[in-house]
Each structure stands twice: as C-alpha cells, then as structure tokens.
Write an enzyme that holds these catalytic residues in place. Structure first.
Site, mmCIF file in Angstrom:
data_model
loop_
_atom_site.group_PDB
_atom_site.id
_atom_site.type_symbol
_atom_site.label_atom_id
_atom_site.label_comp_id
_atom_site.label_asym_id
_atom_site.label_seq_id
_atom_site.Cartn_x
_atom_site.Cartn_y
_atom_site.Cartn_z
ATOM 1 N N TRP A 57 -35.689 26.461 -13.326
ATOM 2 C CA TRP A 57 -34.306 26.571 -13.505
ATOM 3 C C TRP A 57 -34.045 25.471 -14.917
ATOM 4 C CZ3 TRP A 57 -30.262 29.499 -12.025
ATOM 5 C CH2 TRP A 57 -29.077 29.166 -12.384
ATOM 6 N N VAL A 115 -33.563 19.662 -13.803
ATOM 7 C CA VAL A 115 -32.377 19.349 -14.391
ATOM 8 C C VAL A 115 -31.150 20.204 -13.725
ATOM 9 C CG1 VAL A 115 -30.732 19.867 -16.575
ATOM 10 C CG2 VAL A 115 -33.292 19.169 -16.961
ATOM 11 N N LEU A 116 -30.138 19.283 -13.289
ATOM 12 C CA LEU A 116 -28.934 19.815 -12.802
ATOM 13 C C LEU A 116 -27.785 19.543 -13.695
ATOM 14 C CD1 LEU A 116 -29.543 18.684 -9.091
ATOM 15 C CD2 LEU A 116 -29.708 21.020 -9.788
ATOM 16 N N ILE A 117 -26.972 20.326 -13.927
ATOM 17 C CA ILE A 117 -25.517 20.316 -14.872
ATOM 18 C C ILE A 117 -24.312 20.789 -13.946
ATOM 19 C CG2 ILE A 117 -24.722 20.926 -17.073
ATOM 20 C CD1 ILE A 117 -27.433 21.589 -18.000
ATOM 21 N N THR A 121 -17.826 24.132 -9.433
ATOM 22 C CA THR A 121 -17.543 23.893 -7.841
ATOM 23 C C THR A 121 -18.610 22.716 -7.377
ATOM 24 O OG1 THR A 121 -19.816 25.264 -7.336
ATOM 25 C CG2 THR A 121 -17.540 26.444 -7.758
ATOM 26 N N HIS A 123 -21.228 22.861 -6.030
ATOM 27 C CA HIS A 123 -22.616 23.032 -5.665
ATOM 28 C C HIS A 123 -23.386 21.817 -6.316
ATOM 29 C CE1 HIS A 123 -26.095 25.598 -5.281
ATOM 30 N NE2 HIS A 123 -26.427 25.185 -6.522
ATOM 31 N N PHE A 148 -38.683 10.411 -8.983
ATOM 32 C CA PHE A 148 -37.447 11.226 -8.967
ATOM 33 C C PHE A 148 -37.146 11.590 -10.339
ATOM 34 C CE2 PHE A 148 -32.644 11.672 -9.208
ATOM 35 C CZ PHE A 148 -32.341 12.896 -8.353
ATOM 36 N N ARG A 162 -30.943 12.931 -23.175
ATOM 37 C CA ARG A 162 -32.133 12.185 -22.339
ATOM 38 C C ARG A 162 -33.412 13.031 -22.347
ATOM 39 N NH1 ARG A 162 -27.042 11.302 -20.845
ATOM 40 N NH2 ARG A 162 -26.614 9.400 -19.593
#
Length: 222
Positions: A57, A115-117, A121, A123, A148, A162
């Site tokens: 992802w 990577v979380l964007i 919502t 989520h 982490f 980053r």
C-alpha cells in the site's frame, strides 16, 4: 510576576532536558520536515541481521523509505546477505508479520515500513493506533527490536517531505535498527551462529561450532 517567571523556567528546563544533543564523534542526521533531529554514533553492523517488512500500500513512497533504510544499513556495514526483505498488503498486517519474523530467530532487529495518509473517515485513526501499539508490543513480547517505520501523515505532500533524497526517514530507521540490535546483543547475548534467512525468512538455527552442523527446528511451525 514571580509565578510567571517560575513557569517559564520550568518549561525551558523541560524542553532542554529532552532536546537531543550530539555526543563526541556523532553523526547528526536532520529530520527537517518533522522539525526534529536525531544523532547516531559510528555503528558497526557487520554481524547484524536485519529484517525489513514493507507494505504494498502506497508502494512508491514506501519504496523510497526502504531505499533510505538500506542506504543506512550499508553505511553501517550490514552485508546484503544479512538483510531480509518481505512485504505485506498494508500497515495493519505489519505487527503480525513482524512477530512471525522476530520469533523465527533469524534476525536481530526488524524494520517495519509503511505509509498511512488521512482520508475522509476515521479509518486512518483506527489503523494508526492499532499498528503503532501492535508494533511496540511485538518488540516487548519477543525481545527483538522492532522499528516503527510507518509514516502517519495528513497529506501526501507531508509524505514526500519525509521520504525525499534530502530528508528520508527510512535512513534513520536503518540506523536505529542497527543500534538497537547492538544494544540487545550487549544486554542479552551475541548475534552469531544463525544461518542466513531464506524463503520467508523463517529459517533454522545453525550451530557453527558443531561439525557437521546440527539443524535445530524453530519454534512453532517454523
């Protein structure tokens, strides 16, 4: 007036107490986009085995972060044969995969990369919280350092800031993994005597002092 002065002094001392200060001979790397910095001394990772678990992802950004981690590992003399890399679908799968690898006995530290964007919502909040706690628990439960390496950003632009060539957080994750692996070795034992990870990285331990070498089954189903 006196109360204001005491409050200002308390805040100043607290901030200074937690400000990173480079030791003699330290190599300082600056995390400009995060408005912070971390320093590393010279690290010898020639005998360290590092596992990298990355997500598919947000593949493009994660690849850049992994490249940064690999650059740092190379600078620390970690050999290519001692770097194991595998992938999982997304960040939510990272903690369990990290636990599998940590229990296999084939690595001295694990780097998780994802990577979380934030979207529209909740989520993002649920996944970020679960992943951070899960990764922390793996390290505590297995005594294998787990870094982490998951960016939790509000926008894609923050991710780019980053994971660029000039400011790549993956580089610091690589250095951190080596430092923690060495710290673990000093605390609870050496890092030698284990065969290079193969397949999914869940190989078998090899006692190099035995002739011929005796194979020992790993824990559980490994």
């Amino acid at each position: 007036m006196i109360q204001r002065f005491l409050l200002l002094a308390l805040v100043t001392s607290t901030v200074m107490g937690f400000s990173p200060i480079a030791s003699n001979g330290a190599i300082r790397t600056s995390l400009k986009a995060a408005e912070s910095e971390v320093s590393f001394s010279e690290l010898d990772g020639s005998e360290v085995r590092i596992g990298i678990i990355r997500t598919r992802w947000n593949d493009e950004h994660v690849t850049k972060l992994v490249d940064g981690a690999r650059k740092a590992l190379k600078e620390c003399n970690v050999t290519e044969d001692n770097i194991f890399e595998t992938e999982v679908p997304g960040s939510f799968e990272l903690p369990l995969a990290a636990k599998f690898l940590a229990l296999s006995g084939t690595v001295d530290a694990v780097i998780t990369a994802g990577v979380l964007i934030k979207g529209d919502t909740m989520h993002f909040e649920y996944i970020s919280d679960a992943v951070s706690k899960g990764i922390m628990n793996v390290g505590i439960q297995t005594n294998i350092p787990v870094v982490f390496g998951v960016l939790t950003c509000l926008t894609e632009e923050q991710v780019k800031q980053r994971s660029s060539d000039d400011n790549n957080h993956g580089y610091d994750w690589g250095k951190t993994a080596v430092e923690m692996a060495l710290l673990r070795s000093e605390a609870i034992g050496s890092m030698g005597g284990v065969k290079k990870p193969s397949g999914m990285g869940f190989g078998v331990k090899i006692d190099l002092d035995d002739e011929p070498a005796k194979r020992e089954k790993g824990p559980g189903f490994f």
